[in-house]
Write a protein that holds these residues in place. Structure first.
Motif, PDB file in Angstrom:
ATOM      1  N   ALA A 228       0.814  -1.212   0.000  1.00 22.28           N
ATOM      2  CA  ALA A 228       0.000   0.000   0.000  1.00 22.28           C
ATOM      3  C   ALA A 228       0.846   1.259   0.000  1.00 22.28           C
ATOM      4  O   ALA A 228       0.405   2.324  -0.453  1.00 22.28           O
ATOM      5  N   GLY A 229       2.082   1.149   0.486  1.00 25.15           N
ATOM      6  CA  GLY A 229       2.958   2.316   0.477  1.00 25.15           C
ATOM      7  C   GLY A 229       3.249   2.823  -0.914  1.00 25.15           C
ATOM      8  O   GLY A 229       3.382   4.041  -1.132  1.00 25.15           O
ATOM      9  N   ASP A 230       3.355   1.915  -1.886  1.00 25.78           N
ATOM     10  CA  ASP A 230       3.635   2.303  -3.260  1.00 25.78           C
ATOM     11  C   ASP A 230       2.376   2.350  -4.127  1.00 25.78           C
ATOM     12  O   ASP A 230       2.246   3.186  -5.014  1.00 25.78           O
ATOM     13  N   ARG A 231       1.439   1.441  -3.870  1.00 27.51           N
ATOM     14  CA  ARG A 231       0.278   1.296  -4.748  1.00 27.51           C
ATOM     15  C   ARG A 231      -0.960   2.044  -4.258  1.00 27.51           C
ATOM     16  O   ARG A 231      -1.837   2.354  -5.051  1.00 27.51           O
ATOM     17  N   ALA A 417       3.516  -3.985  12.952  1.00 23.96           N
ATOM     18  CA  ALA A 417       3.932  -2.602  13.203  1.00 23.96           C
ATOM     19  C   ALA A 417       4.950  -2.135  12.172  1.00 23.96           C
ATOM     20  O   ALA A 417       4.867  -1.004  11.665  1.00 23.96           O
ATOM     21  N   VAL A 418       5.931  -2.989  11.840  1.00 26.19           N
ATOM     22  CA  VAL A 418       6.938  -2.618  10.842  1.00 26.19           C
ATOM     23  C   VAL A 418       6.294  -2.412   9.476  1.00 26.19           C
ATOM     24  O   VAL A 418       6.741  -1.586   8.675  1.00 26.19           O
ATOM     25  N   ALA A 419       5.207  -3.147   9.196  1.00 23.34           N
ATOM     26  CA  ALA A 419       4.499  -2.971   7.927  1.00 23.34           C
ATOM     27  C   ALA A 419       3.606  -1.737   7.938  1.00 23.34           C
ATOM     28  O   ALA A 419       3.507  -1.022   6.933  1.00 23.34           O
ATOM     29  N   ALA A 420       2.951  -1.461   9.077  1.00 18.75           N
ATOM     30  CA  ALA A 420       1.901  -0.435   9.106  1.00 18.75           C
ATOM     31  C   ALA A 420       2.383   0.942   9.538  1.00 18.75           C
ATOM     32  O   ALA A 420       1.975   1.961   8.961  1.00 18.75           O
ATOM     33  N   ILE A 421       3.241   1.020  10.554  1.00 21.56           N
ATOM     34  CA  ILE A 421       3.581   2.332  11.123  1.00 21.56           C
ATOM     35  C   ILE A 421       4.405   3.189  10.162  1.00 21.56           C
ATOM     36  O   ILE A 421       4.144   4.393  10.031  1.00 21.56           O
ATOM     37  N   PRO A 422       5.419   2.649   9.467  1.00 21.04           N
ATOM     38  CA  PRO A 422       6.084   3.494   8.465  1.00 21.04           C
ATOM     39  C   PRO A 422       5.115   4.040   7.422  1.00 21.04           C
ATOM     40  O   PRO A 422       5.232   5.198   7.004  1.00 21.04           O
ATOM     41  N   LEU A 423       4.150   3.222   7.012  1.00 15.02           N
ATOM     42  CA  LEU A 423       3.138   3.685   6.058  1.00 15.02           C
ATOM     43  C   LEU A 423       2.320   4.817   6.669  1.00 15.02           C
ATOM     44  O   LEU A 423       2.086   5.846   6.028  1.00 15.02           O
TER      45      LEU A 423
END
Length: 496
Positions: A228-231, A417-423
């Motif tokens: 989701a960060g890119d798309r 958290a590593v997947a969601a919080i940076p996003l």
């Protein structure tokens, strides 16, 4: 079943105890060392392998995904087949996977190697703590766990220097090669000095279906959040994988509820003490996983630190863990874990808030060091009492399952958290290479981490309050206990 005779248990401080502690700390320390040096090497790996932030996330999350998905199954496997045997298998598997990472020609092979490392980590991680819980006398277990926490902190202390030196003067690939001699030493010591224990009462099949559904569910959520960060969240692939993740986790819960041999026994959460400790684990490890993933990368890209300096900047935190974890474990046994596990996350929150002062041009002594010290104090107060609390809530024969549940929850919290919080913080694509953009996102991520830590403190205070019973130690007073074999009716609860 574990031999319950007093003479069959190990007394803390004896030569035999030191060998058992050495064996469990070596294997766990290898995994901890790997995590430390991988974080230090992420910028170099990203540049060499051409990875964006999503690639770096998968290098971390590929490992966490398998660890979180399989650690419950491996805890049951250790209880049935033997905790020492399972532990040794995990150490050997981890070493082979490390070799694959060392020779990876691209980011895809690297991620595959990290996934395989996660399988090895899932086998060895719960085994180390279960060995301590079932080998030591009950009165010595908190001290043993606290000492184990301190010894494994040696790996974290050495990791930044070893990893940073190898990255700066040689190649990041050597950070995986160093696991091979550590694994060999672990196997030798374990075979010679660690007693074999198992749960002779365990029956039924292993919950392979549950493990598969957990892996599918977590993988779907992780892939969807990272993509989701890119798309963007409107992308068809993102929506599809998130839906697969949701369906997988829903199916997992249903399978565990209906299974006669669940790897995640629903009845275990009828124990308020166990449930409270694991809720604290979710909050604290979500915050910690995000901070450790971002900070070392941030120091190198935004402040211009080399890998060695960035890794060494966290040394005060690991030294505090090394020097004080044993004392924290012993003290929590006397006064109860509630105070420790409330104060600790509050200190952690303070450390995350202080990290917001770390920005391009900031000085180490005035910006980085205070945040690291405060965070280290919080970890000292939290980690050993948290681990001891989880293990003391269940019977010895199910120590592998209890350790596996807590480890799975911790790794799942870190994974998501590593997947969601940076996003959520706006760190996407190659923005981590832009100091200004990374600074804004880093501060937002630290705000989120601080909030999670405060939530952990509140949960500890609310759920870990003991009822008064002068005839029993504080940490063993009147907490309902549910069997780990199957969920009993409410009236079947007993005190541990």
């Amino acid at each position: 079943m574990v031999d319950a005779r007093p003479e069959a248990r190990i007394a803390f401080g004896t030569a035999r105890a030191r060998w058992v502690l050495a064996a469990t700390a070596l294997g766990s320390g290898m995994a901890f060392l790997d995590g430390t040096v991988v974080n230090v090497a992420l910028p170099s790996m990203g540049e060499d392998l051409g990875a964006e932030i999503s690639g770096l996330q998968w290098i971390v999350n590929g490992y966490l995904l398998m660890l979180a998905s399989l650690i419950l199954l491996s805890g049951s496997l250790g209880d049935r087949l033997g905790r020492r045997r399972t532990y040794i298998a995990g150490v050997v598997w981890f070493a082979i996977a490390s070799l694959i990472c060392a020779i990876a020609p691209n980011v895809e092979v690297m991620i595959a190697g990290r996934i395989l490392q996660g399988i090895g980590g899932a086998l060895l991680t719960p085994g180390s703590l279960a060995i301590l819980q079932t080998s030591f006398r009950p009165s010595d277990r908190a001290k043993a766990v606290g000492t184990w926490s301190g010894l494994t902190s040696v790996a974290a202390a050495v990791g930044p220097f070893v990893g940073g030196s190898l990255v700066d003067s040689g190649s990041w690939r050597w950070i995986f090669v160093i696991n091979l001699p550590i694994a060999a030493a672990t196997v030798l010591v374990t075979l010679r000095h660690v007693p074999e224990t198992r749960d002779e009462t365990a029956t039924g099949k292993l919950d392979v279906a549950g493990a598969a559904l957990a892996t599918i569910g977590l993988a779907g959520f992780t892939f969807g959040l990272i993509s989701a960060g890119d798309r963007g969240f409107g992308d068809a692939l993102v929506l599809t994988t998130l839906a697969i993740g949701l369906l997988g986790l829903v199916a997992f819960v249903e399978v565990e509820r209906r299974s006669s041999h669940p790897m995640l026994p629903p009845g275990i959460f009828g124990n308020l003490r166990f449930t409270g400790a694991n809720l604290v684990t979710v909050a604290v490890y979500s915050a910690l996983g995000t901070a450790t993933f971002l900070l070392v990368v941030y120091l190198q890209t935004a402040l211009g630190y080399d890998a060695l300096t960035a890794g060494a900047s966290l040394l005060p935190m690991t030294l505090l863990m090394l020097g004080l974890s044993g004392y924290a474990g012993a003290l929590s046994e006397k006064i109860g874990a509630r105070i420790h596990m409330t104060v600790g996350p509050l200190f952690m929150a303070g450390g995350f808030l202080l990290m917001m002062r770390v920005e391009p041009g900031a000085k180490y002594l005035t910006a980085v060091l205070p945040s690291v010290v405060v965070l280290g104090i919080g970890l000292v107060c939290t980690v050993a009492p948290l681990t001891a609390t989880v293990l003391s809530a269940v019977e010895d024969d199910h120590a592998g399952v209890a350790s596996g549940v807590n480890n799975a929850i911790a790794r799942t919290a870190q994974l998501l958290a590593v997947a969601a919080i940076p996003l959520a913080a706006g760190i996407t694509g190659d923005s981590y290479r832009d100091p200004a953009a990374f600074s804004d996102g880093f501060r937002t991520a630290m705000w989120i981490s601080a909030g999670l830590a405060v939530a952990g403190a509140v949960l500890a205070w609310v759920t870990l309050a003991p009822r008064k019973d002068p005839g029993r130690p504080v940490d063993q007073q009147n907490y309902p206990h549910c069997s780990l074999v199957s969920p009993p009716p409410p009236s079947a609860t007993t005190t541990p």
